[in-house]
Scaffold this motif. Structure first.
Motif, PDB file in Angstrom:
ATOM      1  N   VAL B  75       2.691   5.996  -6.860  1.00  0.00           N
ATOM      2  CA  VAL B  75       1.722   5.772  -5.784  1.00  0.00           C
ATOM      3  C   VAL B  75       2.181   6.445  -4.499  1.00  0.00           C
ATOM      4  O   VAL B  75       1.388   7.073  -3.791  1.00  0.00           O
ATOM      5  CB  VAL B  75       1.511   4.255  -5.572  1.00  0.00           C
ATOM      6  CG1 VAL B  75       0.835   4.000  -4.245  1.00  0.00           C
ATOM      7  CG2 VAL B  75       0.688   3.702  -6.691  1.00  0.00           C
ATOM      8  N   ALA B  76       3.498   6.371  -4.246  1.00  0.00           N
ATOM      9  CA  ALA B  76       3.999   6.998  -3.021  1.00  0.00           C
ATOM     10  C   ALA B  76       3.721   8.498  -3.039  1.00  0.00           C
ATOM     11  O   ALA B  76       3.120   9.060  -2.107  1.00  0.00           O
ATOM     12  CB  ALA B  76       5.499   6.745  -2.904  1.00  0.00           C
ATOM     13  N   VAL B  77       4.111   9.137  -4.134  1.00  0.00           N
ATOM     14  CA  VAL B  77       3.892  10.582  -4.210  1.00  0.00           C
ATOM     15  C   VAL B  77       2.415  10.901  -4.237  1.00  0.00           C
ATOM     16  O   VAL B  77       1.924  11.808  -3.548  1.00  0.00           O
ATOM     17  CB  VAL B  77       4.598  11.155  -5.457  1.00  0.00           C
ATOM     18  CG1 VAL B  77       4.326  12.635  -5.577  1.00  0.00           C
ATOM     19  CG2 VAL B  77       6.079  10.899  -5.372  1.00  0.00           C
ATOM     20  N   LEU B  79      -0.197   9.271  -3.165  1.00  0.00           N
ATOM     21  CA  LEU B  79      -0.907   9.095  -1.892  1.00  0.00           C
ATOM     22  C   LEU B  79      -0.507  10.165  -0.894  1.00  0.00           C
ATOM     23  O   LEU B  79      -1.345  10.670  -0.143  1.00  0.00           O
ATOM     24  CB  LEU B  79      -0.617   7.707  -1.340  1.00  0.00           C
ATOM     25  CG  LEU B  79      -1.392   6.589  -2.059  1.00  0.00           C
ATOM     26  CD1 LEU B  79      -0.953   5.233  -1.559  1.00  0.00           C
ATOM     27  CD2 LEU B  79      -2.886   6.760  -1.852  1.00  0.00           C
ATOM     28  N   ALA B  80       0.773  10.552  -0.925  1.00  0.00           N
ATOM     29  CA  ALA B  80       1.195  11.623  -0.023  1.00  0.00           C
ATOM     30  C   ALA B  80       0.427  12.910  -0.347  1.00  0.00           C
ATOM     31  O   ALA B  80      -0.060  13.614   0.540  1.00  0.00           O
ATOM     32  CB  ALA B  80       2.687  11.877  -0.184  1.00  0.00           C
ATOM     33  N   LEU B  81       0.275  13.146  -1.646  1.00  0.00           N
ATOM     34  CA  LEU B  81      -0.486  14.339  -2.036  1.00  0.00           C
ATOM     35  C   LEU B  81      -1.939  14.231  -1.614  1.00  0.00           C
ATOM     36  O   LEU B  81      -2.567  15.210  -1.206  1.00  0.00           O
ATOM     37  CB  LEU B  81      -0.404  14.536  -3.551  1.00  0.00           C
ATOM     38  CG  LEU B  81       0.911  15.122  -4.050  1.00  0.00           C
ATOM     39  CD1 LEU B  81       0.963  15.055  -5.571  1.00  0.00           C
ATOM     40  CD2 LEU B  81       1.067  16.547  -3.582  1.00  0.00           C
ATOM     41  N   LEU B  82      -2.464  13.016  -1.704  1.00  0.00           N
ATOM     42  CA  LEU B  82      -3.856  12.822  -1.298  1.00  0.00           C
ATOM     43  C   LEU B  82      -4.023  13.124   0.186  1.00  0.00           C
ATOM     44  O   LEU B  82      -4.996  13.757   0.597  1.00  0.00           O
ATOM     45  CB  LEU B  82      -4.295  11.383  -1.559  1.00  0.00           C
ATOM     46  CG  LEU B  82      -4.639  11.020  -2.990  1.00  0.00           C
ATOM     47  CD1 LEU B  82      -5.462   9.748  -3.010  1.00  0.00           C
ATOM     48  CD2 LEU B  82      -5.431  12.129  -3.634  1.00  0.00           C
ATOM     49  N   ILE B  83      -3.049  12.694   0.961  1.00  0.00           N
ATOM     50  CA  ILE B  83      -3.129  12.964   2.405  1.00  0.00           C
ATOM     51  C   ILE B  83      -3.143  14.477   2.636  1.00  0.00           C
ATOM     52  O   ILE B  83      -3.934  15.013   3.399  1.00  0.00           O
ATOM     53  CB  ILE B  83      -1.934  12.320   3.119  1.00  0.00           C
ATOM     54  CG1 ILE B  83      -2.093  10.799   3.102  1.00  0.00           C
ATOM     55  CG2 ILE B  83      -1.815  12.812   4.546  1.00  0.00           C
ATOM     56  CD1 ILE B  83      -0.839  10.064   3.450  1.00  0.00           C
ATOM     57  N   ARG B  84      -2.273  15.115   1.894  1.00  0.00           N
ATOM     58  CA  ARG B  84      -2.200  16.568   1.977  1.00  0.00           C
ATOM     59  C   ARG B  84      -3.557  17.189   1.649  1.00  0.00           C
ATOM     60  O   ARG B  84      -4.051  18.086   2.317  1.00  0.00           O
ATOM     61  CB  ARG B  84      -1.170  17.015   0.944  1.00  0.00           C
ATOM     62  CG  ARG B  84      -0.662  18.374   1.168  1.00  0.00           C
ATOM     63  CD  ARG B  84       0.293  18.332   2.297  1.00  0.00           C
ATOM     64  NE  ARG B  84       0.557  19.671   2.722  1.00  0.00           N
ATOM     65  CZ  ARG B  84       1.470  19.974   3.626  1.00  0.00           C
ATOM     66  NH1 ARG B  84       2.159  19.002   4.189  1.00  0.00           N
ATOM     67  NH2 ARG B  84       1.662  21.209   3.961  1.00  0.00           N
ATOM     68  N   GLN B  86      -6.474  15.840   1.629  1.00  0.00           N
ATOM     69  CA  GLN B  86      -7.493  15.516   2.623  1.00  0.00           C
ATOM     70  C   GLN B  86      -7.368  16.458   3.820  1.00  0.00           C
ATOM     71  O   GLN B  86      -8.361  16.940   4.347  1.00  0.00           O
ATOM     72  CB  GLN B  86      -7.315  14.048   3.059  1.00  0.00           C
ATOM     73  CG  GLN B  86      -8.239  13.605   4.173  1.00  0.00           C
ATOM     74  CD  GLN B  86      -9.663  13.399   3.656  1.00  0.00           C
ATOM     75  OE1 GLN B  86      -9.912  13.484   2.477  1.00  0.00           O
ATOM     76  NE2 GLN B  86     -10.592  13.154   4.567  1.00  0.00           N
ATOM     77  N   LEU B  92     -11.724  14.442  -1.020  1.00  0.00           N
ATOM     78  CA  LEU B  92     -10.805  13.965  -2.063  1.00  0.00           C
ATOM     79  C   LEU B  92     -11.347  14.310  -3.449  1.00  0.00           C
ATOM     80  O   LEU B  92     -10.927  13.736  -4.449  1.00  0.00           O
ATOM     81  CB  LEU B  92     -10.608  12.458  -1.945  1.00  0.00           C
ATOM     82  CG  LEU B  92      -9.828  12.004  -0.719  1.00  0.00           C
ATOM     83  CD1 LEU B  92      -9.766  10.490  -0.670  1.00  0.00           C
ATOM     84  CD2 LEU B  92      -8.428  12.573  -0.751  1.00  0.00           C
TER      85      LEU B  92
END
Lengths: 629, 102, 176
Positions: B75-77, B79-84, B86, B92
């Motif tokens: 989830v950490a990775v 979500l970080a990728l999702l932020i990227r 976005q 998304l």
């Protein structure tokens, strides 16, 4: 040993010229090529003396082991080794002697050509290949030389490759001779298959042993020998421009004149004659093939003579005359008159080289005009060339005293009583001689007598070297017939000599000697308009007849169109139909199949993550399903 | 010994897993895909715990703990990728990330 | 089965049903925050299942780590996105509590269930009987599974680093 090094002077010169080519000045290139040729002449002269001094008139040298051929009867060694006997001695003296003179001529004749070095390199390479052909002690090496001269012929015919016609002529020569070469290669394979040897001497011994053995030749062996002889004849026919593969020779005149003289008159085209003479032991065992050779020679002799009557190009007349003279040689070989054939080969090389070179000088003097009907009256304008040409023509017509007389009479004399020839072929030869004298006279009258039908000034090349080369050739042509040629050691089984029982009519020799004179007399009146000066108004009104028959003869009696209809058109049609290559299509099916998979896989690799996941799920489902099964 | 049959536990686990799988495959929104992934991981956890309880072994729970750490890291990775993503695409939508096609 | 509703099995099935329904809502939902809430419910329901299966430690972890930490991570991410355009468009216009009702109802049902379990002494008894203690889990973790624990710690560390690296703004992070 001198024999071993014989072809290598030229090879060295070829390598030098082809490597440094354009960097060499004319002088340097000429010196390299001509002096290497002179070395060859020197070496072969010494060799001739060595040969006559040697015990059994045979010199042999083994350079190195080339490869082994395996056969059921044992291993046959193919060596790079040379073999010099009377026959090859004649050939090397012709090749080196005439070759030297032609080289000398060519060095001056081709002086202004920008690719002079390349030209001389090819000429040198030709001599190398020819010497290998002649000196080869086995048939594989002979075949190497055989192909080598074919290659050089191709290169030299197409030497001025900027003109389309030259290239087409070169291609034609290459392809047509290739047909003969293929036949010869098959013949060699068959020979090896039957006897397990390709060494000439060994084959000869084997053949003689089996034919002299108590049981004689088996039916199968006789059959094999028949086919071997026929296939070798095919090779000889292709190289020597005999029927039915003669069509390339007239077109080959597209090459520079020294090439025509060296390759297409004096040496290469006689390679076929040499081959048959060299393999005569096999041919003797197959009288049918000997008979074919005789008839082929006779028919070629007549057809070429008729075709020569209608030509307008001076070089093409000479080309047809070459064909017809080689026809004589073939006739002689077919009749079993081996040494007469080889003798004619030699004298023909002299006078035909002379004729070609003189024709070259004339063409040069007339600014590259080759049309006979644009010449005329040259005897006055170019007395030197004209008188040499007369010498050449006298030999060609075989007037008594000239070299051609001795050799041609030697051939004709043996025809009547030969087993494989006979009176009918004798009459053919006489008719051929008549034709020869008629077309020679026509050529002479058109070019050298009558009115000058050209407007340019002539410029005769007065170079002393060139002229001396021509003079030496003329002397050889005149007196070459006096060269004692003893080939009894090479041809111990002269057929004609061994069968004297058939009575010959006494008028045979008289008629044979008289024939050329009849021809001259006939032409003197028939071609009157050619030799007399006739100018109507200011125009030069003489022109070649355009009647159908004449045009038909001029085009070589329609062989070209016949072959075009029989072979080229159907082949082109086939090629047209098969443009997309049926076999290729089958192979392309693989490619199509693979590209289909490729497309399918590309569709799967669409970059969409969700699609991959779905595939993932599907795969798991399948795996689970399989595990349940 | 628990009274809940393993069979039923596994059925529950499979149901959850499939729901999660459908979510991952069907949704275009990457955030929802991540959530569905959580559901799937959870379903696997249920299967482990069920099995562990049936056989009275602690291994099932150990596995669950490991799955938990895996989920946390994922989830950490993710979500970080999702932020990227976005930031880069202003969206998304997972289908935008298809440059890696063959 | 209805007479057994109050038994462990009945409660398990009920919790499982809640988990399934909540998961379906997660998968089919349009609104991110709502879906997150349903996910919380689903996780809680699964935690109840764990508890019923005799794994109170796992249930606790589920609640603390999953429903607590990971879901909070999601919520933070959603906050950072400022709710993607496609999601806000699909979201209902009204912001009343009614939209949350589904999740709340399911959560309430789970609450009732847990209360029932805790209040039922007999049930407690049978649960206690086949519980696998956290002590046993701990012994296993730091015994035979030590290597797995180490690997998990590395995984977490790499997750931390990756999360930190990827989530950095471009201005300070440079190229990916």
């Amino acid at each position: 040993m001198l024999l071993a090094s014989l072809p290598f002077y030229q090879l060295l010169s070829f390598l030098l010229l082809i490597t440094f080519g354009k960097k060499l000045s004319w002088q340097l290139a000429a010196i390299i090529s001509v002096s290497s040729m002179a070395l060859t002449v020197l070496a072969s002269t010494i060799l001739l003396f060595e040969l006559s001094a040697s015990e059994n008139q045979i010199l042999n040298v083994n350079l190195w082991h080339w490869f082994d051929l395996n056969h059921a009867l044992g291993k046959s060694q193919i060596n790079l080794s040379f073999y010099l006997d009377g026959l090859s001695a004649v050939m090397i003296s012709v090749v080196s002697g005439v070759g030297f003179l032609i080289h000398l001529f060519a060095a001056i004749y081709m002086k202004s050509d920008e690719n002079f070095a390349r030209f001389m390199a090819y000429m040198n390479l030709f001599i190398v290949a020819m010497l290998i052909l002649v000196l080869a002690d086995n048939l594989v090496l002979l075949y190497l030389g055989w192909e080598g001269v074919g290659l050089c012929s191709f290169l030299l015919i197409g030497f001025w490759y900027h003109e389309k016609n030259n290239v087409l002529a070169a291609r034609k020569a290459f392809i047509v001779t290739r047909i003969g070469d293929t036949s010869m290669a098959i013949g060699l394979l068959l020979l090896f298959n039957s006897f397990g040897e390709l060494n000439i001497a060994a084959v000869t011994t084997l053949v003689q042993q089996s034919s002299h053995s108590v049981s004689g030749l088996s039916v199968e062996q006789t059959n094999n020998i028949y086919w071997i002889a026929l296939l070798l004849l095919g090779g000889a026919v292709g190289k020597s421009a005999q029927l039915p593969l003669q069509t390339w020779l007239p077109d080959a005149m597209a090459g520079p004149t020294p090439v025509s003289a060296l390759i297409h008159a004096a040496t290469m085209v006689t390679a076929g004659v040499y081959l048959i003479a060299r393999m005569h032991d096999i041919f003797i065992l197959s009288p049918e093939v000997m008979n074919y050779i005789a008839w082929l020679g006779a028919i070629t002799l007549l057809l070429a003579g008729i075709a020569a009557l209608a030509q307008t190009d001076i070089k093409r007349v000479l080309a047809y005359s070459t064909m017809s003279q080689i026809g004589y040689m073939m006739l002689a070989l077919g009749a079993g008159a081996w040494s007469a054939g080889v003798f004619h080969l030699m004298t023909h090389a002299f006078f035909k080289a002379l004729l070609f070179l003189t024709a070259g000088a004339v063409i040069y003097a007339l600014h590259h005009q080759q049309n006979l009907f644009k010449m005329g009256g040259l005897l006055k304008k170019l007395p030197f060339e004209g008188s040499l040409f007369v010498v050449g023509l006298i030999c060609l017509m075989a007037l008594p005293g000239s070299s051609g007389f001795f050799s041609k009479e030697a051939i004709i004399a043996q025809l009547w009583s030969s087993n494989t020839a006979g009176p009918l072929l004798w009459w053919c030869a006489i008719l051929g001689a008549l034709l020869t004298s008629i077309y020679s006279c026509r050529l002479f009258f058109l070019a050298f007598m009558g009115t000058a039908r050209f407007s340019d000034k002539t410029h005769s090349e007065k170079n002393i070297l060139l002229r001396s080369a021509l003079i030496i050739l003329a002397l050889l042509s005149l007196f070459g017939g006096l060269i004692p040629l003893d080939l009894t050691l090479v041809f111990p089984t002269e057929l004609a000599a061994s069968i004297p029982e058939i009575l010959e009519p006494s008028w045979l020799h008289t008629l044979a000697i008289l024939t050329p004179f009849i021809g001259i007399l006939f032409s003197w009146f028939y071609f009157k308009k050619y030799r007399t000066s006739r100018v109507v108004g200011s125009e030069y009104n003489l022109s070649a007849s355009e009647s159908r028959l004449v045009v038909f003869c001029r085009q070589g009696l329609g062989f070209d169109s016949l072959y075009s209809l029989l072979f080229i058109k159907p082949y082109q049609w086939l090629a047209e139909k098969n443009k997309h290559d049926v076999v290729d299509q089958v192979i392309m099916l693989n490619a199509w199949y693979i590209s289909l998979w490729h497309d399918a896989l590309i569709m799967m690799q669409n970059g969409s993550l969700r699609w991959y996941l779905a595939a993932f799920g599907l795969a798991i489902m399948l795996l689970l399903g399989v595990s349940f099964l | 010994m628990t009274t809940i049959p393993l069979f039923h536990v596994l059925i529950l686990s499979s149901l959850l897993f499939l729901i999660g799988f459908v979510g991952v495959v069907a949704r275009k929104n990457t955030l929802f895909m991540l959530m569905s992934l959580e559901v799937m991981l959870n379903a696997v956890g249920v299967a482990f715990i069920g099995a562990g309880s049936v056989w009275q072994q602690a291994d099932g729970q150990v596995m669950f703990v490991l799955i938990l750490t895996l989920a946390a890291a994922e989830v950490a990775v993710g979500l970080a990728l999702l932020i990227r993503m976005q930031n880069k695409y202003r969206s998304l939508d997972i289908d935008l990330l298809n440059q890696m096609k063959g | 089965m209805f007479e057994n509703v109050a038994s462990i099995e009945g409660l398990f099935y009920f919790a499982g049903l809640v988990a399934v329904i909540a998961s379906l809502k997660v998968v089919t939902g349009n609104n991110t925050v709502h879906a997150l809430l349903y996910l919380v419910v689903s996780l809680l329901a699964v935690a109840v299942c764990f508890y019923l299966m005799g794994a109170p430690f796992a249930a606790g972890l589920e609640v603390i780590v999953y429903a607590g930490a990971i879901l909070v991570l999601f919520v933070f991410a959603v906050l950072m996105f400022g709710l993607g355009a496609d999601e806000t468009k699909n979201a209902p216009k009204s912001k009343s509590l009614a939209n949350m009702m589904g999740a709340m109802l399911l959560a309430a049902a789970l609450l009732v269930e847990i209360v029932v379990i805790i209040n039922n002494a007999e049930m407690q008894q049978s649960l206690q009987a086949n519980v696998i203690s956290s002590k046993a889990v701990g012994i296993m973790l730091y015994g035979p599974y030590l290597l797995a624990v180490e690997i998990a710690s590395f995984l977490l560390l790499s997750g931390l680093l990756a999360g930190y690296h990827y989530a950095k703004p471009d201005a300070t992070g440079g190229d990916l």
